[in-house]
Design a protein around this motif. Structure first.
Motif, PDB file in Angstrom:
ATOM      1  N   GLY A  87       0.852  -1.193   0.000  1.00 34.91           N
ATOM      2  CA  GLY A  87       0.000   0.000   0.000  1.00 34.91           C
ATOM      3  C   GLY A  87       0.885   1.239   0.000  1.00 34.91           C
ATOM      4  N   ILE A  92       4.773   5.813   2.438  1.00 38.15           N
ATOM      5  CA  ILE A  92       4.844   7.035   3.263  1.00 38.15           C
ATOM      6  C   ILE A  92       5.727   6.767   4.479  1.00 38.15           C
ATOM      7  N   TYR A 116       0.183  11.204   6.667  1.00 38.33           N
ATOM      8  CA  TYR A 116       1.402  12.027   6.576  1.00 38.33           C
ATOM      9  C   TYR A 116       1.857  12.431   7.980  1.00 38.33           C
ATOM     10  N   ASN A 162      -7.031  14.498  -0.547  1.00 39.43           N
ATOM     11  CA  ASN A 162      -8.024  13.807   0.290  1.00 39.43           C
ATOM     12  C   ASN A 162      -7.990  14.512   1.645  1.00 39.43           C
ATOM     13  N   SER A 217      -5.043   0.946  -4.981  1.00 37.87           N
ATOM     14  CA  SER A 217      -6.222   0.754  -4.127  1.00 37.87           C
ATOM     15  C   SER A 217      -7.492   1.342  -4.729  1.00 37.87           C
ATOM     16  N   ARG A 225      -3.292  -4.509  -1.469  1.00 37.88           N
ATOM     17  CA  ARG A 225      -2.318  -3.635  -0.811  1.00 37.88           C
ATOM     18  C   ARG A 225      -1.051  -3.486  -1.653  1.00 37.88           C
TER      19      ARG A 225
HETATM   20  C1  LIG Z   1      -4.038  10.705  -0.507  1.00 40.36           C
HETATM   21  C2  LIG Z   1      -3.866   9.273  -0.123  1.00 40.36           C
HETATM   22  N1  LIG Z   1      -2.651   8.723  -0.183  1.00 40.36           N
HETATM   23  C3  LIG Z   1      -2.447   7.443   0.149  1.00 40.36           C
HETATM   24  C4  LIG Z   1      -3.489   6.640   0.579  1.00 40.36           C
HETATM   25  C5  LIG Z   1      -3.189   5.225   1.010  1.00 40.36           C
HETATM   26  O1  LIG Z   1      -3.460   4.307   0.040  1.00 40.36           O
HETATM   27  P1  LIG Z   1      -3.089   2.774   0.179  1.00 40.36           P
HETATM   28  O2  LIG Z   1      -4.364   2.047   0.154  1.00 40.36           O
HETATM   29  O3  LIG Z   1      -2.225   2.469  -1.010  1.00 40.36           O
HETATM   30  O4  LIG Z   1      -2.305   2.578   1.454  1.00 40.36           O
HETATM   31  C6  LIG Z   1      -4.774   7.154   0.646  1.00 40.36           C
HETATM   32  C7  LIG Z   1      -5.883   6.315   1.129  1.00 40.36           C
HETATM   33  O5  LIG Z   1      -6.992   6.706   1.308  1.00 40.36           O
HETATM   34  C8  LIG Z   1      -4.958   8.511   0.299  1.00 40.36           C
HETATM   35  O6  LIG Z   1      -6.169   9.088   0.388  1.00 40.36           O
END
Ligand SMILES: Cc1ncc(COP(=O)(O)O)c(C=O)c1O
Length: 362
Positions: A87, A92, A116, A162, A217, A225
């Motif tokens: 994922g 991050i 973050y 988001n 995802s 993932r």
């Molecule tokens: C802006 C943003 N980055 C990363 C992710 C994480 O995604 P992943 O499912 O690959 O961990 C999300 C999940 O909602 C997200 O909104």
């Protein structure tokens, strides 16, 4: 004193675990998942591939074939590679750990993606959040001032963002990238790129301080993932040292390689979701008591703006109607009375609209 009290960091003990509500029995519109599955014939073929996967072996940690396929399908520029994560959450975390020099800082506009700040904290980095403007656009002056004051090692710009769903202004992003220069990296998080119609990926060769991060995802593969990121080879090689060697399991590897060979199926699903997003936005905009924000993602942010009614009350009424959205009103003052809803199938969107309408009327 318990052993947990003796050994666990005080800031970790003070945290609550990331809460994921139980969605059984609900129309699930809280996590930006793609509502569509693979067609039955592809499910069958994938089942055979998975049955033949070498479960007794560790994955080959170079992941060379899957990475090459991602580079080919996802517009990674020539001469650039990707590294893979469990994922993009794990990516991050990898970036945070790799950059966690004493005193290093992380900067991001807020409200933004919660991981973050969480990953920064876990890695011992200070997180600086710069509020968006009231219209949810980037506050460029405040961002540039924060870069000058804090010289962050990592700046995150989610594109689209988001939980707001909007694309930040490109010139403002470029100004931030230039201001950061070689004193930090700017992670352009393109989790929602399949719905955005734009990307930073092709600009990578121009900006040695930019990392483009993505996930499969939202595209329809949240269950496997898998995230990937690209950047200048010198940077990527350092991040790869922090990655656990077998972080992507063989079932994910086989599934991703198979689905990428049938990428047109996911592209068609993304196109259907974008078309539904426009219909859902228009229907929400026509509803008295609702303010809709523009979205370039597979979700829509809306504000309950009916006198005497809060977002939380509407959220709870939706729950009673077995519709689960995300109540983001408490995340930040800019999101007062706001709800975030995933764009889904025409049927589920209609169920949501009807439930919302009666939640407003009750
Ligand atoms: C802006 C943003 N980055 C990363 C992710 C994480 O995604 P992943 O499912 O690959 O961990 C999300 C999940 O909602 C997200 O909104």
């Amino acid at each position: 004193m318990s052993v947990a009290n003796n050994i666990i960091r005080a800031d970790v003990r003070a945290l609550s675990a990331y809460h994921v509500p139980d969605a059984s029995g609900f129309v699930k519109l809280d996590a930006m998942e793609n509502p569509y599955t693979l067609p039955p014939d592809l499910q069958q073929q994938l089942g055979e591939r998975l049955g033949a996967a070498a479960l007794n072996r560790y994955p080959v940690p170079s992941y060379a074939a899957l990475k090459a396929s991602i580079c080919r399908h996802m517009g990674v520029p020539a001469g650039f590679e990707v590294i893979l994560g469990n994922g993009s959450d794990e990516l991050i975390s990898i970036v945070s750990v790799a950059c966690a020099k004493p005193g290093a800082k992380v900067l991001a506009p807020i409200p933004g993606f919660v991981m973050y700040a969480m990953s920064a904290q876990f890695a011992g980095l200070e997180f600086i959040g710069v509020p968006l403007k009231a219209d949810l656009s980037l506050d460029l002056d405040a961002m540039l001032a924060a870069v000058r004051t804090h010289r962050p090692a990592i700046t995150y710009l989610a594109y689209p963002n988001n939980p707001t769903g909007n694309l930040f202004d490109l010139d403002a992003m470029l100004a931030i990238i230039r201001e950061v220069g070689d004193t930090g990296i700017v992670v352009v998080d393109e989790a929602y790129q399949p719905f955005a119609g734009t990307s930073f990926m092709e600009r990578l060769p121009e900006y040695p301080n930019v990392v483009v991060m993505r996930t499969v995802s939202k595209l329809g593969l949240a269950g496997i993932r898998l995230g990937y990121m690209s950047a200048a080879p010198e940077l990527l090689a350092e991040f790869d040292k922090v990655r656990p060697p077998y972080n992507v399991n063989v079932l994910t590897e086989v599934t991703a390689a198979f689905v990428l060979d049938h990428a047109t199926v996911l592209d068609a699903q993304a196109a259907a979701i974008c078309a539904e997003r426009e219909k859902l936005s228009a229907a929400l905009a026509a509803m008295p008591g609702v303010t809709v924000f523009p979205s370039a993602a597979n979700f829509i942010l809306l504000r309950v703006s009916q006198p005497g009614l809060t977002g939380t009350v509407v959220f709870e009424r939706l729950l009673q109607a077995k519709v689960l959205v995300k109540n983001v009103g408490k995340m930040h003052a800019l999101l007062d009375n706001c709800l975030r809803v995933t764009v889904s199938t025409p049927e589920e969107n209609a169920t949501f609209l009807a439930a919302l309408q009666s939640s407003l009327n009750t």
